[in-house]
Design a protein around this motif. Sequence first.
Motif, PDB file in Angstrom:
ATOM      1  N   ARG A   1       0.866  -1.185   0.000  1.00 54.78           N
ATOM      2  CA  ARG A   1       0.000   0.000   0.000  1.00 54.78           C
ATOM      3  C   ARG A   1       0.899   1.231   0.000  1.00 54.78           C
ATOM      4  NH1 ARG A   1      -3.916  -3.244   2.570  1.00 54.78           N
ATOM      5  NH2 ARG A   1      -5.342  -3.778   0.916  1.00 54.78           N
ATOM      6  N   ASP A   2       0.887   2.037   1.077  1.00 56.90           N
ATOM      7  CA  ASP A   2       1.754   3.210   1.024  1.00 56.90           C
ATOM      8  C   ASP A   2       2.926   3.119   1.988  1.00 56.90           C
ATOM      9  OD1 ASP A   2       0.386   4.591  -0.992  1.00 56.90           O
ATOM     10  OD2 ASP A   2      -1.191   5.090   0.436  1.00 56.90           O
ATOM     11  N   GLU A   3       3.109   1.936   2.560  1.00 54.62           N
ATOM     12  CA  GLU A   3       4.152   1.810   3.575  1.00 54.62           C
ATOM     13  C   GLU A   3       5.435   1.227   2.989  1.00 54.62           C
ATOM     14  OE1 GLU A   3       4.746  -0.315   7.968  1.00 54.62           O
ATOM     15  OE2 GLU A   3       3.317  -1.147   6.557  1.00 54.62           O
ATOM     16  N   ARG A   4       6.556   1.880   3.255  1.00 58.29           N
ATOM     17  CA  ARG A   4       7.843   1.308   2.851  1.00 58.29           C
ATOM     18  C   ARG A   4       8.132   0.079   3.715  1.00 58.29           C
ATOM     19  NH1 ARG A   4      11.490   5.035   0.066  1.00 58.29           N
ATOM     20  NH2 ARG A   4      13.099   3.478   0.376  1.00 58.29           N
ATOM     21  N   ILE A   5       8.531  -1.019   3.100  1.00 65.50           N
ATOM     22  CA  ILE A   5       8.681  -2.251   3.881  1.00 65.50           C
ATOM     23  C   ILE A   5      10.075  -2.871   3.832  1.00 65.50           C
ATOM     24  CG2 ILE A   5       6.233  -2.912   3.799  1.00 65.50           C
ATOM     25  CD1 ILE A   5       7.008  -4.860   1.513  1.00 65.50           C
ATOM     26  N   GLU A   6      11.005  -2.273   3.089  1.00 67.71           N
ATOM     27  CA  GLU A   6      12.320  -2.944   2.932  1.00 67.71           C
ATOM     28  C   GLU A   6      13.034  -3.179   4.252  1.00 67.71           C
ATOM     29  OE1 GLU A   6      11.090  -0.132   1.293  1.00 67.71           O
ATOM     30  OE2 GLU A   6      12.997   0.841   0.932  1.00 67.71           O
TER      31      GLU A   6
END
Length: 247
Positions: free
Chosen positions: A71-76
């Motif tokens: 969605r709009d969340e950075r997850i790296e």
Amino acid sequence: MSTPLLNVNGIEVIYNHVILVLKGVSLQVPEGRIVALLGGNGAGKTTTLRAVSNLLAGERGEVTKGSITLRDERIEKLSTADMVERGVIQVMEGRHCFGHLTIEENLMTGAYTRKDGKAAINATLEKVYNYFPRLKTRRTSQAAYTSGGEQQMCAIGRALMANPKMVLLDEPSMGLAPQIVEEVFEIVKDLNTKEGTTFLLAEQNTNMALRYADYGYILENGRIVMDGEAKALAENEDVKEFYLGMG
Ligand code: ATP
């Protein structure tokens, strides 16, 4: 276009600080779709899935460029557990069922992060058995003594026990007879249609994957070389020549 569920944007992945395996991979997975990631041995399919589910660290790999958003969340920078909490579960290549546990015990290990109680978990178990009647028949069998197809189903069923939004499925066809592969893919399609589960599916079996996916990306040597609607890819002359004989 609305924001895709998953957006992989120009990622580079390096193993052991030196081996550059992904060289700027971008792909999108819209919610509720089946997206296939295709390509031969060593193209980087598994590495892409590991980057999304944050399983790279255990392999001494890291994303060194680009971004991944759910969605709009950075997850790296999140952990594998964080990804599970967000409903993203990877089913690893080679199945990875616990051989000494029964099918049902294996399935129940998939529910370990859930906090919604026994009744809800049992309801999911029944749902999994509805999709995979073979697993119900084999529920008390030790996984090691079940067939390859049953173990693959068990691995997918275990992922479903966590109530995922998105399943990253790594080479489900690996080592299975064509008829069983078809059975597994039919269930994946069914789950997608009825439960709305989103799938990112890594496959060498281009032919089969394009029959069930909505959209496909072809990965070669760490780069996406082609992408398109599954139907168009299946009819593309280059794809036919280079990939459709594979798998
Ligand atoms: P396969 O179908 O064989 O799994 P793949 O497309 O999934 O192929 P990857 O497993 O992502 O490809 O591998 C891409 C490249 O990265 C290969 O050259 C592989 O040798 C290398 N690689 C994969 N895992 C590691 C690791 N843990 N350490 C170092 N190199 C790795």
